[in-house]
Design a protein around this motif. Structure first.
Motif, PDB file in Angstrom:
ATOM      1  N   LEU A  88       0.846  -1.197   0.000  1.00  0.00           N
ATOM      2  CA  LEU A  88       0.000   0.000   0.000  1.00  0.00           C
ATOM      3  C   LEU A  88       0.873   1.235   0.000  1.00  0.00           C
ATOM      4  N   GLU A  89       0.405   2.240  -0.721  1.00  0.00           N
ATOM      5  CA  GLU A  89       1.072   3.529  -0.678  1.00  0.00           C
ATOM      6  C   GLU A  89       0.030   4.626  -0.834  1.00  0.00           C
ATOM      7  N   TYR A  90       0.130   5.626   0.036  1.00  0.00           N
ATOM      8  CA  TYR A  90      -0.631   6.851  -0.129  1.00  0.00           C
ATOM      9  C   TYR A  90       0.377   7.926  -0.487  1.00  0.00           C
ATOM     10  N   LYS A  91       0.142   8.555  -1.629  1.00  0.00           N
ATOM     11  CA  LYS A  91       1.032   9.608  -2.082  1.00  0.00           C
ATOM     12  C   LYS A  91       0.169  10.722  -2.656  1.00  0.00           C
ATOM     13  N   ASP A  92       0.340  11.915  -2.132  1.00  0.00           N
ATOM     14  CA  ASP A  92      -0.444  13.075  -2.581  1.00  0.00           C
ATOM     15  C   ASP A  92      -1.941  12.783  -2.525  1.00  0.00           C
ATOM     16  N   ASP A  93      -2.371  12.179  -1.425  1.00  0.00           N
ATOM     17  CA  ASP A  93      -3.778  11.884  -1.154  1.00  0.00           C
ATOM     18  C   ASP A  93      -4.388  10.885  -2.145  1.00  0.00           C
ATOM     19  N   THR A  94      -3.549  10.054  -2.744  1.00  0.00           N
ATOM     20  CA  THR A  94      -3.998   9.044  -3.700  1.00  0.00           C
ATOM     21  C   THR A  94      -3.539   7.674  -3.236  1.00  0.00           C
ATOM     22  N   LEU A  95      -4.426   6.695  -3.323  1.00  0.00           N
ATOM     23  CA  LEU A  95      -4.142   5.321  -2.920  1.00  0.00           C
ATOM     24  C   LEU A  95      -3.559   4.534  -4.090  1.00  0.00           C
ATOM     25  N   TYR A  96      -2.463   3.834  -3.802  1.00  0.00           N
ATOM     26  CA  TYR A  96      -1.862   2.906  -4.753  1.00  0.00           C
ATOM     27  C   TYR A  96      -1.770   1.546  -4.073  1.00  0.00           C
ATOM     28  N   LEU A 107     -14.503   9.059  -0.303  1.00  0.00           N
ATOM     29  CA  LEU A 107     -13.772  10.173   0.302  1.00  0.00           C
ATOM     30  C   LEU A 107     -14.041  11.506  -0.395  1.00  0.00           C
ATOM     31  N   ASP A 108     -14.751  11.480  -1.498  1.00  0.00           N
ATOM     32  CA  ASP A 108     -14.947  12.692  -2.307  1.00  0.00           C
ATOM     33  C   ASP A 108     -15.529  13.852  -1.513  1.00  0.00           C
ATOM     34  N   GLU A 109     -16.529  13.567  -0.677  1.00  0.00           N
ATOM     35  CA  GLU A 109     -17.180  14.643   0.085  1.00  0.00           C
ATOM     36  C   GLU A 109     -16.186  15.369   0.984  1.00  0.00           C
ATOM     37  N   PHE A 110     -15.330  14.604   1.685  1.00  0.00           N
ATOM     38  CA  PHE A 110     -14.324  15.226   2.551  1.00  0.00           C
ATOM     39  C   PHE A 110     -13.259  15.940   1.736  1.00  0.00           C
ATOM     40  N   LYS A 111     -12.843  15.353   0.634  1.00  0.00           N
ATOM     41  CA  LYS A 111     -11.795  15.973  -0.182  1.00  0.00           C
ATOM     42  C   LYS A 111     -12.238  17.327  -0.727  1.00  0.00           C
ATOM     43  N   LYS A 112     -13.518  17.497  -1.021  1.00  0.00           N
ATOM     44  CA  LYS A 112     -14.036  18.777  -1.501  1.00  0.00           C
ATOM     45  C   LYS A 112     -13.937  19.851  -0.420  1.00  0.00           C
ATOM     46  N   GLN A 113     -14.068  19.441   0.848  1.00  0.00           N
ATOM     47  CA  GLN A 113     -14.079  20.389   1.958  1.00  0.00           C
ATOM     48  C   GLN A 113     -12.676  20.770   2.423  1.00  0.00           C
ATOM     49  N   GLU A 114     -11.685  19.985   2.079  1.00  0.00           N
ATOM     50  CA  GLU A 114     -10.335  20.174   2.608  1.00  0.00           C
ATOM     51  C   GLU A 114      -9.408  20.797   1.572  1.00  0.00           C
ATOM     52  N   SER A 115      -8.522  21.664   2.047  1.00  0.00           N
ATOM     53  CA  SER A 115      -7.527  22.246   1.150  1.00  0.00           C
ATOM     54  C   SER A 115      -6.215  21.473   1.208  1.00  0.00           C
ATOM     55  N   SER A 116      -6.022  20.702   2.268  1.00  0.00           N
ATOM     56  CA  SER A 116      -4.807  19.894   2.388  1.00  0.00           C
ATOM     57  C   SER A 116      -5.168  18.410   2.277  1.00  0.00           C
ATOM     58  N   PHE A 133      -5.493  -4.552   6.229  1.00  0.00           N
ATOM     59  CA  PHE A 133      -5.194  -3.174   6.598  1.00  0.00           C
ATOM     60  C   PHE A 133      -6.504  -2.405   6.510  1.00  0.00           C
ATOM     61  N   LEU A 134      -6.946  -1.837   7.621  1.00  0.00           N
ATOM     62  CA  LEU A 134      -8.267  -1.218   7.743  1.00  0.00           C
ATOM     63  C   LEU A 134      -8.127   0.269   8.060  1.00  0.00           C
ATOM     64  N   MET A 135      -8.963   1.072   7.420  1.00  0.00           N
ATOM     65  CA  MET A 135      -8.944   2.514   7.678  1.00  0.00           C
ATOM     66  C   MET A 135     -10.369   3.050   7.745  1.00  0.00           C
ATOM     67  N   GLY A 136     -10.539   4.091   8.563  1.00  0.00           N
ATOM     68  CA  GLY A 136     -11.800   4.802   8.597  1.00  0.00           C
ATOM     69  C   GLY A 136     -11.877   5.780   7.444  1.00  0.00           C
ATOM     70  N   ASP A 137     -13.086   6.116   7.015  1.00  0.00           N
ATOM     71  CA  ASP A 137     -13.263   7.066   5.917  1.00  0.00           C
ATOM     72  C   ASP A 137     -12.935   8.496   6.346  1.00  0.00           C
ATOM     73  N   ASN A 138     -13.115   8.799   7.601  1.00  0.00           N
ATOM     74  CA  ASN A 138     -12.786  10.120   8.142  1.00  0.00           C
ATOM     75  C   ASN A 138     -11.331  10.056   8.617  1.00  0.00           C
ATOM     76  N   ARG A 139     -10.424  10.125   7.673  1.00  0.00           N
ATOM     77  CA  ARG A 139      -9.010   9.842   7.904  1.00  0.00           C
ATOM     78  C   ARG A 139      -8.362  10.720   8.972  1.00  0.00           C
ATOM     79  N   ARG A 140      -8.855  11.905   9.168  1.00  0.00           N
ATOM     80  CA  ARG A 140      -8.224  12.818  10.137  1.00  0.00           C
ATOM     81  C   ARG A 140      -8.500  12.420  11.584  1.00  0.00           C
TER      82      ARG A 140
END
Length: 168
Positions: A88-96, A107-116, A133-140
């Motif tokens: 797994l790799e996250y680079k520049d907010d993109t999953l590989y 994640l689109d809804e959160f990405k629209k609201q965030e500048s970083s 490997f498990l992650m929540g959708d509200n990554r912050r």
């Protein structure tokens, strides 16, 4: 008097059989769970009730329920991001995953609201066999595999059953 006793016994047998069936279904097939916390916003909300399928094997991007590795009295609800053997790799907010770019429309809804970046950069070279490997959708705010590591497949209680209009 004998008829009343027989009637009561018949009702008691029906109640006992119904309880046994309910226990078997709840233990081995399906269960209801309540979302507690913000880690799956905006996909799932705190206070929402869900059903889980205890027979289904979790697949990539399924939402699963499992005992919290860092709190024995709690359960977590997270999304499966990585399967055994994945890189797994996250680079520049993109999953590989294994070098291939994946979209995460949930994640689109959160990405629209965030500048970083919503998800900080990281690399997992290889997820061990038998682990997810498990992650929540509200990554912050999500306490997930980034902090407690990959989760044993055997500890996953079930996969959330999809219904309604939401994109689980």
């Amino acid at each position: 008097m004998k008829k009343a006793g027989s009637f009561i016994w018949d009702i008691l047998k029906v109640v006992i059989v119904a309880l046994i069936i309910t226990m078997v279904v709840r233990t081995y097939l399906f269960a209801a769970v309540k979302v507690d916390g913000d880690s799956m916003d905006p996909t799932l909300y705190s206070g929402e009730y869900l059903f889980i399928n205890k027979l289904k094997t979790a697949d990539r991007f399924d939402i699963v329920v499992f005992p919290a590795p860092d709190n024995e009295s709690a359960e977590y609800i997270k999304r499966v991001i990585g399967l055994p053997g994945d890189k797994l790799e996250y680079k520049d907010d993109t999953l590989y995953i294994n070098g291939k770019k994946y979209e995460e429309p949930y994640l689109d809804e959160f990405k629209k609201q965030e500048s970083s970046a919503l998800t900080p950069n990281f690399v997992i070279e290889k997820i061990p066999e038998g682990k997810y490997f498990l992650m929540g959708d509200n990554r912050r705010v999500s306490n997930d595999s980034r902090y407690f590591g990959a989760v044993n497949e055997s500890t996953i209680d079930g996969v959330v059953i999809k219904w309604g209009k939401k994109n689980l």
